[in-house]
Design a protein around this motif. Structure first.
Motif, PDB file in Angstrom:
ATOM      1  N   ILE A 164       0.773  -1.159  -0.035  1.00  0.00           N
ATOM      2  CA  ILE A 164       0.177   0.141  -0.039  1.00  0.00           C
ATOM      3  C   ILE A 164       0.973   1.108  -0.002  1.00  0.00           C
ATOM      4  CG2 ILE A 164      -1.510   1.297   1.400  1.00  0.00           C
ATOM      5  CD1 ILE A 164      -2.646  -1.485   2.289  1.00  0.00           C
ATOM      6  N   ARG A 165       1.917   1.183   0.547  1.00  0.00           N
ATOM      7  CA  ARG A 165       2.803   2.279   0.819  1.00  0.00           C
ATOM      8  C   ARG A 165       3.427   2.684  -0.610  1.00  0.00           C
ATOM      9  NH1 ARG A 165       8.118   2.702   4.401  1.00  0.00           N
ATOM     10  NH2 ARG A 165       8.987   1.968   2.699  1.00  0.00           N
ATOM     11  N   SER A 166       3.938   1.523  -1.233  1.00  0.00           N
ATOM     12  CA  SER A 166       4.508   1.799  -2.605  1.00  0.00           C
ATOM     13  C   SER A 166       3.519   2.188  -3.302  1.00  0.00           C
ATOM     14  CB  SER A 166       5.114   0.376  -2.805  1.00  0.00           C
ATOM     15  OG  SER A 166       6.107  -0.167  -1.958  1.00  0.00           O
ATOM     16  N   ILE A 167       2.412   1.868  -3.386  1.00  0.00           N
ATOM     17  CA  ILE A 167       1.236   2.208  -4.327  1.00  0.00           C
ATOM     18  C   ILE A 167       1.125   3.714  -4.218  1.00  0.00           C
ATOM     19  CG2 ILE A 167      -0.991   2.094  -5.055  1.00  0.00           C
ATOM     20  CD1 ILE A 167      -0.877  -0.817  -4.454  1.00  0.00           C
ATOM     21  N   LEU A 168       0.876   4.189  -2.893  1.00  0.00           N
ATOM     22  CA  LEU A 168       0.613   5.544  -2.503  1.00  0.00           C
ATOM     23  C   LEU A 168       1.855   6.395  -2.866  1.00  0.00           C
ATOM     24  CD1 LEU A 168      -0.913   5.337   0.922  1.00  0.00           C
ATOM     25  CD2 LEU A 168      -1.918   5.814  -1.218  1.00  0.00           C
ATOM     26  N   ILE A 169       3.201   6.201  -2.638  1.00  0.00           N
ATOM     27  CA  ILE A 169       4.314   6.860  -3.044  1.00  0.00           C
ATOM     28  C   ILE A 169       4.335   7.088  -4.469  1.00  0.00           C
ATOM     29  CG2 ILE A 169       6.858   6.759  -3.272  1.00  0.00           C
ATOM     30  CD1 ILE A 169       6.921   5.644  -0.611  1.00  0.00           C
ATOM     31  N   GLY A 170       3.800   5.962  -5.284  1.00  0.00           N
ATOM     32  CA  GLY A 170       3.823   6.146  -6.900  1.00  0.00           C
ATOM     33  C   GLY A 170       2.652   7.086  -7.234  1.00  0.00           C
ATOM     34  N   LEU A 171       1.762   6.902  -6.562  1.00  0.00           N
ATOM     35  CA  LEU A 171       0.650   7.771  -6.930  1.00  0.00           C
ATOM     36  C   LEU A 171       0.560   9.221  -6.522  1.00  0.00           C
ATOM     37  CD1 LEU A 171      -2.521   7.241  -8.164  1.00  0.00           C
ATOM     38  CD2 LEU A 171      -3.333   7.163  -5.779  1.00  0.00           C
ATOM     39  N   PHE A 172       1.250   9.491  -5.549  1.00  0.00           N
ATOM     40  CA  PHE A 172       1.355  11.095  -5.044  1.00  0.00           C
ATOM     41  C   PHE A 172       2.467  11.554  -5.185  1.00  0.00           C
ATOM     42  CE2 PHE A 172      -2.347   9.313  -2.403  1.00  0.00           C
ATOM     43  CZ  PHE A 172      -3.448  10.080  -2.990  1.00  0.00           C
ATOM     44  N   ILE A 173       3.666  11.062  -5.489  1.00  0.00           N
ATOM     45  CA  ILE A 173       4.758  11.446  -5.666  1.00  0.00           C
ATOM     46  C   ILE A 173       5.264  11.350  -7.131  1.00  0.00           C
ATOM     47  CG2 ILE A 173       7.215  11.484  -4.965  1.00  0.00           C
ATOM     48  CD1 ILE A 173       6.383  10.932  -2.175  1.00  0.00           C
ATOM     49  N   VAL A 174       5.424  10.148  -7.711  1.00  0.00           N
ATOM     50  CA  VAL A 174       6.214   9.835  -8.678  1.00  0.00           C
ATOM     51  C   VAL A 174       5.140  10.229  -9.963  1.00  0.00           C
ATOM     52  CG1 VAL A 174       7.079   7.798 -10.118  1.00  0.00           C
ATOM     53  CG2 VAL A 174       7.432   7.983  -7.789  1.00  0.00           C
ATOM     54  N   GLY A 175       3.899  10.052  -9.554  1.00  0.00           N
ATOM     55  CA  GLY A 175       2.970  10.130 -10.895  1.00  0.00           C
ATOM     56  C   GLY A 175       2.720  11.877 -11.151  1.00  0.00           C
ATOM     57  N   PRO A 176       2.705  12.896 -10.262  1.00  0.00           N
ATOM     58  CA  PRO A 176       2.815  14.110 -10.423  1.00  0.00           C
ATOM     59  C   PRO A 176       4.078  14.549 -11.068  1.00  0.00           C
ATOM     60  CG  PRO A 176       1.645  13.855  -8.463  1.00  0.00           C
ATOM     61  CD  PRO A 176       2.186  12.449  -8.852  1.00  0.00           C
ATOM     62  N   ALA A 177       5.225  14.273 -10.279  1.00  0.00           N
ATOM     63  CA  ALA A 177       6.470  14.451 -11.098  1.00  0.00           C
ATOM     64  C   ALA A 177       6.645  14.113 -12.552  1.00  0.00           C
ATOM     65  CB  ALA A 177       7.600  13.825  -9.999  1.00  0.00           C
ATOM     66  N   ALA A 178       6.360  12.973 -12.767  1.00  0.00           N
ATOM     67  CA  ALA A 178       6.523  12.350 -14.174  1.00  0.00           C
ATOM     68  C   ALA A 178       5.391  13.290 -15.080  1.00  0.00           C
ATOM     69  CB  ALA A 178       6.203  11.172 -14.181  1.00  0.00           C
ATOM     70  N   ALA A 179       4.221  13.630 -14.868  1.00  0.00           N
ATOM     71  CA  ALA A 179       3.446  14.486 -15.236  1.00  0.00           C
ATOM     72  C   ALA A 179       3.934  15.985 -15.591  1.00  0.00           C
ATOM     73  CB  ALA A 179       2.087  14.511 -14.636  1.00  0.00           C
ATOM     74  N   ILE A 180       4.763  16.550 -14.787  1.00  0.00           N
ATOM     75  CA  ILE A 180       5.326  17.895 -14.725  1.00  0.00           C
ATOM     76  C   ILE A 180       6.570  17.520 -15.764  1.00  0.00           C
ATOM     77  CG2 ILE A 180       6.662  19.633 -13.872  1.00  0.00           C
ATOM     78  CD1 ILE A 180       4.835  18.786 -11.216  1.00  0.00           C
ATOM     79  N   ILE A 181       7.162  16.799 -15.668  1.00  0.00           N
ATOM     80  CA  ILE A 181       8.208  16.321 -16.650  1.00  0.00           C
ATOM     81  C   ILE A 181       7.873  16.017 -17.819  1.00  0.00           C
ATOM     82  CG2 ILE A 181      10.237  15.093 -17.183  1.00  0.00           C
ATOM     83  CD1 ILE A 181      10.613  14.659 -14.138  1.00  0.00           C
ATOM     84  N   PHE A 182       6.846  15.485 -18.228  1.00  0.00           N
ATOM     85  CA  PHE A 182       6.486  15.079 -19.647  1.00  0.00           C
ATOM     86  C   PHE A 182       5.704  16.561 -20.068  1.00  0.00           C
ATOM     87  CE2 PHE A 182       6.418  10.618 -18.478  1.00  0.00           C
ATOM     88  CZ  PHE A 182       7.483  10.169 -19.230  1.00  0.00           C
ATOM     89  N   GLY A 183       5.141  17.142 -19.203  1.00  0.00           N
ATOM     90  CA  GLY A 183       4.388  18.474 -19.644  1.00  0.00           C
ATOM     91  C   GLY A 183       5.386  19.371 -20.295  1.00  0.00           C
ATOM     92  N   ILE A 184       6.616  19.535 -19.568  1.00  0.00           N
ATOM     93  CA  ILE A 184       7.489  20.266 -20.027  1.00  0.00           C
ATOM     94  C   ILE A 184       8.168  19.993 -21.305  1.00  0.00           C
ATOM     95  CG2 ILE A 184       9.938  21.389 -19.358  1.00  0.00           C
ATOM     96  CD1 ILE A 184       8.971  21.177 -16.446  1.00  0.00           C
ATOM     97  N   LEU A 185       8.615  18.729 -21.221  1.00  0.00           N
ATOM     98  CA  LEU A 185       9.046  18.350 -22.605  1.00  0.00           C
ATOM     99  C   LEU A 185       8.312  18.306 -23.779  1.00  0.00           C
ATOM    100  CD1 LEU A 185      10.932  14.980 -21.347  1.00  0.00           C
ATOM    101  CD2 LEU A 185      11.850  17.347 -22.002  1.00  0.00           C
ATOM    102  N   ALA A 186       6.853  18.310 -23.537  1.00  0.00           N
ATOM    103  CA  ALA A 186       5.883  18.392 -24.578  1.00  0.00           C
ATOM    104  C   ALA A 186       5.879  19.903 -25.016  1.00  0.00           C
ATOM    105  CB  ALA A 186       4.574  17.810 -24.155  1.00  0.00           C
TER     106      ALA A 186
END
Length: 69
Positions: free
Chosen positions: A42-64
């Motif tokens: 559960i902890r791993s899923i939450l970390i991925g959902l709330f930390i890695v997900g938004p960070a990846a979205a920001i990076i891909f948004g900037i690259l786009a």
């Protein structure tokens, strides 16, 4: 001769530390049950959902945005 005594004393201290660490590892292992693994998942899923997900979205948004220029 004194070097042998020093080495023997150091080995005795090291053995005590190893025994202490073995006790701590056994205690930690006894705490780990099926609920522990569930919590880790559960902890791993939450970390991925709330930390890695938004960070990846920001990076891909900037690259786009940069690629669109």
């Amino acid at each position: 001769m004194s070097e042998q005594i020093d080495v023997t004393q150091e080995l005795a201290k090291l053995q005590q530390r190893v025994e202490h660490l073995e006790k701590r590892v056994k205690k930690a292992e006894s705490k780990q049950g099926s609920l522990w693994f569930l919590w880790e998942a559960i902890r791993s899923i939450l970390i991925g959902l709330f930390i890695v997900g938004p960070a990846a979205a920001i990076i891909f948004g900037i690259l786009a945005a940069l690629a669109g220029k």
